[in-house]
Design an enzyme around this catalytic site. Structure first.
Site: not given
Length: 318
Positions: A156, A158, A179, A237-238, A267, A285, A287
């Site tokens: 995407g 990012i 995907r 990401a997560r 987290e 974190h 980002g």
């Protein structure tokens, strides 16, 4: 004016912009809302500017029979902490802040790639400990990044920004898994058919997919087992996209060369095993942690709110 709860402290510029159009309650705590606070906010506020960790689950959303709140404006691009389907069923619109976070998050990916490959965290700890005895030719030899192969999971905004940095900045060969087909990845790149195929063919694997049930543990024992022994895994990401237990097992057995993490499965809890290994870079974190980026995110959230209460479709509705 509509009543707006801002769930955690935001930059002054964002608060000032919100006060121009809303009756603002700015919660002073830096911790996420608890369930009682979320239920009260849904019942008493017209809008909520929510942040990561404010877990508006189906249970929480269904606990308020007739919510006053009509919109959850999420501060951030990721919104897996909000059950969007349950919000929609309750008549609540959800928005996010894409675009504003792209470059900052890609920069953190590069930070983790370089820190992990070149053992920068380990080196700084050595200097700070007072145990460094001076330069010598075989000291702390790491992985040379330029010209290596990078595999990006998720192409995407990012993912494409990371690809540009890797290709144009470091001459890396780019492969990716997505995907759906990506017609224009922005750089010369090869789309791989499977995650295992991607993992087996690159020196660096970067995880850049959205969070949520569809991607939970997307990177698990099979993907980690396919990686080359010298390869490193980077996750911006997560946290739960990577199976943390499988990652720990891969590191413990020496199956992969290292990891660079900005996010964690539970987290802010970071397992002691991850904290104990020198070949793992750990960031809290970071980002989007730059003032101008956080201001841009907040102002985008405010614009989503303004559009909604002006009777327009918010520009970043999810």
């Amino acid at each position: 004016m509509p009543r707006l709860l801002i769930t955690r402290p935001l930059p002054d510029r964002v608060i000032a912009a919100a006060r121009e159009s809303f009756e603002v309650t700015a919660r002073p705590l830096t911790t996420p809302l608890d369930r009682n606070e979320m239920r009260a906010a849904l019942a008493e506020q017209d809008a909520i500017l929510a942040t990561l960790g404010d877990a508006f689950s189906r249970e929480v959303l269904q606990a308020v029979a007739e919510p006053r709140c009509r919109i959850l404006a999420n501060f951030g691009v990721g919104y897996n902490h909000i059950d969007v389907d349950a919000a929609r069923a309750a008549g609540i619109v959800v928005t996010n802040t894409p675009g504003a976070v792209t470059d900052a998050t890609a920069d953190i990916a590069m930070t983790l790639i370089l820190m992990t490959a070149r053992r920068a965290g380990e080196g700084e700890r050595l200097v700070r400990s007072g145990q460094w005895q001076g330069w010598h030719p075989t000291q702390m030899l790491g992985l040379h990044v330029s010209g290596k192969k990078v595999g990006i999971i998720g192409m995407g905004r990012i993912g494409k920004a990371i690809a540009r940095r890797c290709h144009f900045g470091f001459g890396m060969e780019v492969s990716f898994f997505n995907r759906s087909a990506v017609a224009d990845p922005g750089v010369p790149a090869q789309q791989m058919e499977t995650l295992a195929e991607l993992a087996a063919s690159v020196d660096i694997v970067v995880v850049a997919v959205p969070g949520g049930s569809a991607t939970r543990h997307l990177v698990g024992a099979q993907v980690l087992g396919a990686m080359q022994p010298h390869a490193i895994l980077v996750n911006i990401a997560r946290g739960d996209v990577v199976d943390e237990a499988a990652l720990i097992a891969a590191l413990e057995s020496g199956r992969i060369g290292g990891a660079g993490l900005d996010v964690y499965e539970h987290e802010p809890v970071v397992p002691a095993a991850l904290r104990g290994w020198e070949n793992v870079t750990l960031l809290p974190h970071l980002g989007t942690a730059a003032l101008e980026v956080r201001e841009a995110m907040g102002l985008m959230a405010v614009e989503n709110l303004r559009a909604f209460f002006a009777g327009q479709v918010p520009p970043n509705r999810v």
